[in-house]
Design a protein around this motif. Structure first.
Motif, PDB file in Angstrom:
ATOM      1  N   ALA A 258     -55.081-140.201 -30.490  1.00 52.94           N
ATOM      2  CA  ALA A 258     -54.431-140.553 -29.222  1.00 52.94           C
ATOM      3  C   ALA A 258     -53.849-139.266 -28.640  1.00 52.94           C
ATOM      4  CB  ALA A 258     -53.336-141.586 -29.439  1.00 52.94           C
ATOM      5  N   LEU A 259     -53.655-139.274 -27.319  1.00 56.17           N
ATOM      6  CA  LEU A 259     -53.142-138.096 -26.626  1.00 56.17           C
ATOM      7  C   LEU A 259     -51.770-138.411 -26.035  1.00 56.17           C
ATOM      8  CD1 LEU A 259     -53.731-135.224 -25.471  1.00 56.17           C
ATOM      9  CD2 LEU A 259     -54.718-136.368 -23.476  1.00 56.17           C
ATOM     10  N   VAL A 260     -50.846-137.475 -26.184  1.00 56.08           N
ATOM     11  CA  VAL A 260     -49.547-137.544 -25.500  1.00 56.08           C
ATOM     12  C   VAL A 260     -49.510-136.384 -24.512  1.00 56.08           C
ATOM     13  CG1 VAL A 260     -47.044-137.515 -25.770  1.00 56.08           C
ATOM     14  CG2 VAL A 260     -48.477-138.442 -27.606  1.00 56.08           C
ATOM     15  N   LYS A 261     -49.312-136.683 -23.238  1.00 55.80           N
ATOM     16  CA  LYS A 261     -49.184-135.626 -22.224  1.00 55.80           C
ATOM     17  C   LYS A 261     -47.918-135.918 -21.427  1.00 55.80           C
ATOM     18  CE  LYS A 261     -50.977-132.129 -19.706  1.00 55.80           C
ATOM     19  NZ  LYS A 261     -51.842-130.984 -20.118  1.00 55.80           N
ATOM     20  N   ILE A 262     -47.034-134.944 -21.376  1.00 56.96           N
ATOM     21  CA  ILE A 262     -45.751-135.127 -20.693  1.00 56.96           C
ATOM     22  C   ILE A 262     -45.654-134.084 -19.590  1.00 56.96           C
ATOM     23  CG2 ILE A 262     -43.254-135.338 -21.006  1.00 56.96           C
ATOM     24  CD1 ILE A 262     -43.873-135.501 -24.082  1.00 56.96           C
ATOM     25  N   ILE A 263     -45.302-134.519 -18.378  1.00 58.46           N
ATOM     26  CA  ILE A 263     -45.042-133.549 -17.313  1.00 58.46           C
ATOM     27  C   ILE A 263     -43.676-133.841 -16.714  1.00 58.46           C
ATOM     28  CG2 ILE A 263     -47.526-133.359 -16.809  1.00 58.46           C
ATOM     29  CD1 ILE A 263     -46.907-134.710 -14.086  1.00 58.46           C
ATOM     30  N   GLY A 264     -43.029-132.777 -16.234  1.00 59.60           N
ATOM     31  CA  GLY A 264     -41.707-132.959 -15.639  1.00 59.60           C
ATOM     32  C   GLY A 264     -40.910-131.682 -15.715  1.00 59.60           C
TER      33      GLY A 264
END
Lengths: 139, 139, 139
Positions: free
Chosen positions: B132-138
């Motif tokens: 699974a992929l976790v991508k966080i932007i902010g």
């Protein structure tokens, strides 16, 4: 923060179809110049889906048969929605199973995909011009 | 804008399982240093799901039984997809019901959750390494 | 990058209902001052949905009947989850069909919608105070 917007237009000659739109989304990403961010792809119509799965024609026939069993097109009058004069009540249900939108990570300027992920436009009430939206935000 | 990427790897010994990955996503968020933004978590495989629901074993048994009724694994030859030599046609259908991805708000450095929300990896065709992929932007 | 957060509260007097929350999300977007970005709307409870479809009462009756056929409320004891003392096992299943969250593009300060898209809160276990979350990021 940058943002980029593109509409993808379809005119599916049949009532139902699955169309691989991965290349169109990749084109939009390339033009956006965005290297890191998120890419939203959604149907702009409520009788269509955008979803991610395998580009395999047998699977698409399985989806077609399965969705038709879960929410049959006929008899038309089984859906109260069709009393409005529409015949697409089933399409509103099928679209919920397959989903309205996907969000894809953008990493190093690419759609950050596993080995078999492909983006599809799922049409459940075609034979007219309809749209999906690509919106990319990031840097 | 900041972005952060992490892969979560699984090697589920059974065909199907639900795995609580909330702690792993929280770890990724902490390492990202991002305080306000959006966190995407998605299956990178097309026979698996990422979804949010309750961490209650009875419910997971209900999901298992319900999904098996909606899209039975056997007989294998009911799915045209399985003519490719696969036996996972059902897994591609189950994954659509449970969903590919979730997007979670990030607020004050935390996953902005209601009282019972937990993130699960849903495996429908296990017994091999998948991600699974976790991508966080902010920011 | 800007971010904005708002909770929407509901106290649905019946077990199940569909509530059009588009206006509340538009209000949040206006107050955020964000012109380009992404808007997440999600149920904060695991027996409720946020989804996008048509604001047509016949369709909502079709959804109600269809979801009840896919995951009937009764008999209560068909769900292992209900052995915990709950009677909402069906609501956890219905919510998966309709989805937890939607992500909407924000373009020129508006929700970037097709002609019939409306956002709904879908309640499957009401008669108490529950929440949805609006989180907007962008510029």
């Amino acid at each position: 923060m940058k943002s980029f917007r593109r509409e993808l237009w379809f005119d599916v000659p049949t009532r139902r179809a699955f169309i691989n739109i991965t290349g169109h989304v990749e084109d939009a990403l390339r033009e956006s110049g965005i290297r890191e961010g998120l890419c939203l792809v959604n149907a702009m119509h409520i009788t269509a889906s955008v979803f991610i799965n395998d580009d395999e024609s047998g699977l698409h026939q399985d989806y077609e048969r399965w969705l038709e069993a879960l929410a049959p097109h006929e008899p038309i009058d089984q859906y109260r929605h069709n009393r409005t004069g529409e015949d697409n009540g089933d399409a509103h249900l099928k679209r919920q199973v397959m989903g309205r939108d996907v969000v894809v990570a953008v990493t190093e300027g690419k759609l950050d995909f596993g080995p078999w992920e492909q983006i599809f436009y799922g049409e459940f009430d075609g034979r007219r011009r309809k749209r999906a939206l690509v919106k990319i935000i990031g840097e």
